[in-house]
Design an enzyme around this catalytic site. Structure first.
Site, short mmCIF file in Angstrom:
data_model
loop_
_atom_site.label_atom_id
_atom_site.label_comp_id
_atom_site.label_asym_id
_atom_site.label_seq_id
_atom_site.Cartn_x
_atom_site.Cartn_y
_atom_site.Cartn_z
N ASP A 1 2.93 -25.26 -32.04
CA ASP A 1 2.65 -24.01 -32.76
C ASP A 1 3.21 -24.21 -34.16
OD1 ASP A 1 2.80 -21.48 -33.88
OD2 ASP A 1 3.37 -20.50 -32.00
N ASP B 266 -2.15 -19.56 -30.22
CA ASP B 266 -1.57 -20.00 -31.51
C ASP B 266 -1.11 -21.46 -31.48
OD1 ASP B 266 0.64 -19.79 -29.90
OD2 ASP B 266 1.72 -18.35 -31.15
N GLN C 254 6.86 -23.13 -36.39
CA GLN C 254 7.63 -22.61 -35.24
C GLN C 254 8.16 -23.70 -34.30
OE1 GLN C 254 6.36 -18.99 -32.82
NE2 GLN C 254 6.01 -20.54 -31.28
N ASN D 245 9.77 -40.41 -31.36
CA ASN D 245 9.01 -39.81 -30.28
C ASN D 245 9.07 -38.28 -30.46
OD1 ASN D 245 8.37 -38.77 -27.56
ND2 ASN D 245 8.47 -40.93 -26.98
N ASP E 67 -1.53 -20.92 -23.23
CA ASP E 67 -0.70 -20.23 -24.24
C ASP E 67 -0.03 -19.02 -23.60
OD1 ASP E 67 0.47 -19.84 -26.74
OD2 ASP E 67 -1.06 -18.40 -27.33
N TYR F 284 16.40 -19.22 -28.57
CA TYR F 284 15.02 -18.99 -28.16
C TYR F 284 14.07 -18.98 -29.37
CZ TYR F 284 10.94 -17.11 -25.94
OH TYR F 284 9.67 -16.94 -25.49
N LYS G 200 8.09 -19.36 -26.03
CA LYS G 200 7.93 -20.08 -24.76
C LYS G 200 7.35 -21.45 -25.03
CE LYS G 200 8.96 -17.73 -20.97
NZ LYS G 200 10.11 -18.19 -20.25
N ASP G 201 7.50 -22.30 -24.03
CA ASP G 201 7.09 -23.69 -24.17
C ASP G 201 5.68 -23.85 -23.64
OD1 ASP G 201 7.39 -26.29 -24.68
OD2 ASP G 201 8.70 -26.74 -22.99
N ASP G 202 4.72 -23.31 -24.36
CA ASP G 202 3.33 -23.30 -23.90
C ASP G 202 2.87 -24.69 -23.47
OD1 ASP G 202 3.24 -20.56 -24.56
OD2 ASP G 202 2.89 -21.10 -26.65
P1 13P Z 1 4.24 -18.20 -28.71
O1 13P Z 1 5.28 -18.89 -27.85
O2 13P Z 1 2.86 -18.49 -28.26
O3 13P Z 1 4.46 -18.51 -30.16
O4 13P Z 1 4.41 -16.65 -28.50
C1 13P Z 1 5.63 -16.07 -28.79
C2 13P Z 1 5.67 -14.59 -28.63
O5 13P Z 1 6.71 -14.03 -28.88
C3 13P Z 1 4.50 -13.86 -28.17
O6 13P Z 1 4.74 -12.48 -28.11
MG MG Z 2 3.66 -18.50 -31.95
MG MG Z 3 1.81 -20.31 -28.27
#
Ligand code: 13P
Ligand code: MG
Ligand code: MG
Ligand code: 13P
Length: 370
Positions: free
Chosen positions: A11, A52, A94, A104, A131, A233, A236-238
């Site tokens: 992202d 995203d 991000q 790596n 996502d 934080y 999340k780790d999409d």
């Molecule tokens: P992402 O991890 O896809 O950037 O989303 C973060 C988020 O806070 C969505 O509400």
């Molecule tokens: Mg994002």
């Molecule tokens: Mg995302």
């Protein structure tokens, strides 16, 4: 001939908010990867997005963990971040957590799923991209594909798949891994992977002595945990995954079938809620409603001497309308809980969000009870 497929994603900035990727970001990535293809580093590539997240799907003959390939991905994300900053996209850079490349992309923010294998006479590969969720979201569908005979009839009726598969499972908290055999250890596998925020399927291998080389993975999932890397934080780790299909492996339709059930995953708004994962066409991978619901896309490739060719957008099909309708129903139901668990994640999982900052002020007001 061995081919490596690398799916590396990051992202680098949302458009708008955390919804999708700006076309200029994808253009920038395509320019970078085109140059690498012209220079002979890549055999082929495809650039897309899921929500995203910018997704770089690349084929080459440099094997897994090639520093040249990883550096190409990193530099592509750096260039895309520059564009994101110019456009003032949301959370520009991000997932770019390191200051400079060091060999790596793993541990630097981007997610990576890659596998090196001997290309068969016909080699169908599916790239799954999610996502607004986490790597454990793949546990249920990958288990169903490779271990559940009610999903994959090939496990029962195809002699080449009948022996089952080996699952490489990671304990992402303790940084340990275990190899387990299905169907023999089915219940033990489920004991682990049902706890999806801690135990995640990393790879699947064929059994030794079968049609396919036992040391070449048939599925791989990205497992890089952003919060462990960053200390704080940052989303999340999409996750993403690559899955090979047919001829001793689940058929393409068996690989897609688990997504007819929009199972509950963690992520969604602020990475802090449980909700259904909705299979969608790439054009519909826009996280609008409460920044979701979490989405999964699937692109199907038929490899030809390392070339990816044009992908087929596999969930762009009315056959998944039912799953989408169910997902939206479940999304309504979950949303009605507002800030209550189990829609909101349990406290332990909120440790890495902004909640502890809210709790800090409240803690001072608590009085000891007799
Ligand atoms: P992402 O991890 O896809 O950037 O989303 C973060 C988020 O806070 C969505 O509400
Ligand atoms: Mg994002
Ligand atoms: Mg995302
Ligand atoms: P075909 O007979 O078209 O090759 O299909 C076989 C199959 O496995 C379908 O799931």
């Amino acid at each position: 001939m061995k081919t490596t497929v690398s799916l590396i994603k990051a992202d680098v900035g949302g458009w708008p908010g955390h919804m999708s990727v700006h076309p200029k970001i994808k253009e920038t990535a395509r320019e970078k990867l085109s140059l690498a293809k012209e220079a002979g580093l890549l055999t082929d590539f495809h650039v897309t997005n899921c929500g995203d997240d910018l997704e770089l799907i690349m084929s080459h003959d440099h094997g897994e963990n090639s520093s040249d390939i990883h550096e190409l991905a990193w530099n592509t994300f750096v260039a895309a971040t520059e564009v994101a900053k110019e456009l003032k996209l949301y959370g520009a850079g991000q997932d770019m957590l390191a200051d400079s490349f060091c060999g790596n992309v793993k541990g630097m923010g981007p997610g990576c799923a890659e596998m090196c294998f001997t290309e068969r006479k016909a080699e169908p590969v599916v790239a799954f991209m999610m996502d607004k969720t986490e790597p454990g979201a793949f546990n249920l569908p990958i288990y169903k594909m490779f271990a559940d005979p009610f999903n994959t009839s090939g496990l029962v009726i195809d002699p080449a798949a009948h022996a089952g598969f080996i699952f490489e499972i990671w304990d992402i908290l303790e940084h340990k891994k275990v190899f387990m055999s299905a169907p023999e250890e089915m219940y033990s596998i489920l004991a682990l992977i049902g706890a999806k925020s801690r135990f995640v399927i990393k790879r699947v291998f064929p059994k030794p002595g079968g049609k396919l080389p036992a040391d070449e993975p048939v599925a791989v999932i990205s497992t890089d945990k952003l919060y462990e890397i960053a200390g704080e934080y940052v989303g999340k780790d999409d996750p993403v995954a690559l899955v090979r299909a047919q001829s001793g492996l689940p058929a393409l339709g068996e690989v897609l079938e688990p997504f007819s059930f929009p199972h509950l995953v963690s992520g969604w708004m602020r990475g802090s809620h449980n909700g259904p994962i909705m299979p969608v066409a790439v054009k519909d991978a826009k996280c609008t409603r409460f920044d979701g619901p979490p989405r999964v896309t699937a692109l199907g490739f038929q490899l030809a001497d390392g070339s990816l060719g044009d992908p087929v957008d596999l969930f762009d099909d009315i056959a998944f309308d039912g799953a989408r309708a169910k997902a939206l129903d479940v999304a309504d139901y979950m949303r009605r809980h507002g800030p209550f668990e189990p829609h909101r994640l349990p406290l332990a999982d909120m440790e890495y969000t902004t909640l502890p900052k809210v709790m800090k002020d409240l803690n001072e007001r608590f009085e000891k009870m007799e």
